[in-house]
Write a protein that holds these residues in place. Sequence first.
Motif, PDB file in Angstrom:
ATOM      1  N   ARG A 167       0.817  -1.222   0.000  1.00  0.00           N
ATOM      2  CA  ARG A 167       0.000   0.000   0.000  1.00  0.00           C
ATOM      3  C   ARG A 167       0.847   1.266   0.000  1.00  0.00           C
ATOM      4  N   ARG A 168       1.914   1.300   0.773  1.00  0.00           N
ATOM      5  CA  ARG A 168       2.712   2.522   0.912  1.00  0.00           C
ATOM      6  C   ARG A 168       4.208   2.218   0.866  1.00  0.00           C
ATOM      7  N   PRO A 169       4.708   1.691  -0.231  1.00  0.00           N
ATOM      8  CA  PRO A 169       6.143   1.386  -0.267  1.00  0.00           C
ATOM      9  C   PRO A 169       6.985   2.669  -0.295  1.00  0.00           C
ATOM     10  N   CYS A 170       8.114   2.606   0.377  1.00  0.00           N
ATOM     11  CA  CYS A 170       9.007   3.759   0.438  1.00  0.00           C
ATOM     12  C   CYS A 170      10.440   3.249   0.486  1.00  0.00           C
ATOM     13  N   ALA A 171      11.314   3.860  -0.308  1.00  0.00           N
ATOM     14  CA  ALA A 171      12.736   3.523  -0.306  1.00  0.00           C
ATOM     15  C   ALA A 171      13.529   4.768   0.069  1.00  0.00           C
ATOM     16  N   VAL A 172      14.485   4.597   0.992  1.00  0.00           N
ATOM     17  CA  VAL A 172      15.341   5.700   1.411  1.00  0.00           C
ATOM     18  C   VAL A 172      16.796   5.267   1.245  1.00  0.00           C
ATOM     19  N   PHE A 173      17.536   6.019   0.452  1.00  0.00           N
ATOM     20  CA  PHE A 173      18.954   5.746   0.227  1.00  0.00           C
ATOM     21  C   PHE A 173      19.783   6.432   1.298  1.00  0.00           C
ATOM     22  N   SER A 174      20.835   5.757   1.766  1.00  0.00           N
ATOM     23  CA  SER A 174      21.776   6.357   2.716  1.00  0.00           C
ATOM     24  C   SER A 174      23.175   5.858   2.385  1.00  0.00           C
ATOM     25  N   GLU A 175      24.164   6.477   3.005  1.00  0.00           N
ATOM     26  CA  GLU A 175      25.566   6.090   2.802  1.00  0.00           C
ATOM     27  C   GLU A 175      25.903   5.989   1.315  1.00  0.00           C
ATOM     28  N   SER A 199      16.930   1.526   2.600  1.00  0.00           N
ATOM     29  CA  SER A 199      15.961   1.057   3.591  1.00  0.00           C
ATOM     30  C   SER A 199      14.592   1.084   2.929  1.00  0.00           C
ATOM     31  N   PHE A 200      13.924  -0.059   2.961  1.00  0.00           N
ATOM     32  CA  PHE A 200      12.589  -0.170   2.382  1.00  0.00           C
ATOM     33  C   PHE A 200      11.573  -0.252   3.507  1.00  0.00           C
ATOM     34  N   ASP A 201      10.642   0.687   3.514  1.00  0.00           N
ATOM     35  CA  ASP A 201       9.501   0.663   4.426  1.00  0.00           C
ATOM     36  C   ASP A 201       8.312   0.235   3.574  1.00  0.00           C
ATOM     37  N   LEU A 202       7.766  -0.916   3.886  1.00  0.00           N
ATOM     38  CA  LEU A 202       6.697  -1.486   3.069  1.00  0.00           C
ATOM     39  C   LEU A 202       5.339  -1.322   3.746  1.00  0.00           C
ATOM     40  N   GLY A 203       5.193  -0.213   4.466  1.00  0.00           N
ATOM     41  CA  GLY A 203       3.910   0.156   5.039  1.00  0.00           C
ATOM     42  C   GLY A 203       3.425  -0.751   6.147  1.00  0.00           C
ATOM     43  N   ASP A 247      10.574  -3.997   7.849  1.00  0.00           N
ATOM     44  CA  ASP A 247      11.413  -3.172   6.992  1.00  0.00           C
ATOM     45  C   ASP A 247      12.606  -3.999   6.516  1.00  0.00           C
ATOM     46  N   LEU A 248      13.126  -3.618   5.379  1.00  0.00           N
ATOM     47  CA  LEU A 248      14.215  -4.343   4.742  1.00  0.00           C
ATOM     48  C   LEU A 248      15.316  -3.342   4.440  1.00  0.00           C
ATOM     49  N   VAL A 249      16.560  -3.678   4.780  1.00  0.00           N
ATOM     50  CA  VAL A 249      17.704  -2.831   4.451  1.00  0.00           C
ATOM     51  C   VAL A 249      18.674  -3.673   3.636  1.00  0.00           C
ATOM     52  N   VAL A 250      19.074  -3.141   2.480  1.00  0.00           N
ATOM     53  CA  VAL A 250      19.994  -3.875   1.603  1.00  0.00           C
ATOM     54  C   VAL A 250      21.179  -2.991   1.224  1.00  0.00           C
ATOM     55  N   LYS A 251      22.245  -3.658   0.824  1.00  0.00           N
ATOM     56  CA  LYS A 251      23.366  -2.976   0.172  1.00  0.00           C
ATOM     57  C   LYS A 251      23.027  -2.963  -1.312  1.00  0.00           C
ATOM     58  N   MET A 252      23.379  -1.897  -1.992  1.00  0.00           N
ATOM     59  CA  MET A 252      23.068  -1.797  -3.400  1.00  0.00           C
ATOM     60  C   MET A 252      24.248  -1.168  -4.125  1.00  0.00           C
ATOM     61  N   SER A 305      22.120  -8.665   0.750  1.00  0.00           N
ATOM     62  CA  SER A 305      21.846  -8.582   2.181  1.00  0.00           C
ATOM     63  C   SER A 305      22.935  -7.806   2.896  1.00  0.00           C
ATOM     64  N   GLN A 306      22.544  -7.063   3.920  1.00  0.00           N
ATOM     65  CA  GLN A 306      23.546  -6.405   4.758  1.00  0.00           C
ATOM     66  C   GLN A 306      24.163  -7.367   5.752  1.00  0.00           C
ATOM     67  N   ALA A 307      23.501  -8.471   5.997  1.00  0.00           N
ATOM     68  CA  ALA A 307      24.021  -9.455   6.957  1.00  0.00           C
ATOM     69  C   ALA A 307      25.263 -10.130   6.379  1.00  0.00           C
ATOM     70  N   ALA A 308      26.222 -10.370   7.226  1.00  0.00           N
ATOM     71  CA  ALA A 308      27.442 -11.053   6.787  1.00  0.00           C
ATOM     72  C   ALA A 308      27.097 -12.472   6.319  1.00  0.00           C
ATOM     73  N   LEU A 309      27.689 -12.869   5.217  1.00  0.00           N
ATOM     74  CA  LEU A 309      27.456 -14.199   4.669  1.00  0.00           C
ATOM     75  C   LEU A 309      28.527 -15.191   5.118  1.00  0.00           C
TER      76      LEU A 309
END
Length: 128
Positions: free
Chosen positions: A63-71, A89-93, A98-103, A123-127
């Motif tokens: 319904r209200r997806p939002c993406a915020v870029f940082s760093e 950072s993805f806020d999916l309402g 919420d989901l945070v990824v490296k891009m 993924s930001q989590a160490a593999l």
Amino acid sequence: MSNEADAIVSAIIAKWCAGFATLDAAGLSSLYAKNAFFFGSNPRLYRGRDGVADYFNGLPRWRRPCAVFSEVRVAQSGPDLINVAASISFDLGGERPDLVVKMSWVIIREDGDWKIVNHHASSQAALI
């Protein structure tokens, strides 16, 4: 990092976030190069603008997806090539956590305009 490269990347990020907020697959795919490679949130490699549109059309209709870029880090690697790394950072309402990824993006000048030719989210989590 040049001011011109920063301005180019900032404009693409603004368009990308606006397109994501409405899950506008056609608008988002227009930001990509004809021969783009796209790794998003699933293991499949999507290719070209049609592949990018397929990816975004395949996402749940939040319904209200939002993406915020940082760093955001920008490096102009040649006259027609810009390298970008960021976190998103993805806020999916509230419909899922919420989901945070490296891009990373590689942006090229194509037909006089700047387009994303390589998009890789991970993924930001160490593999290891």
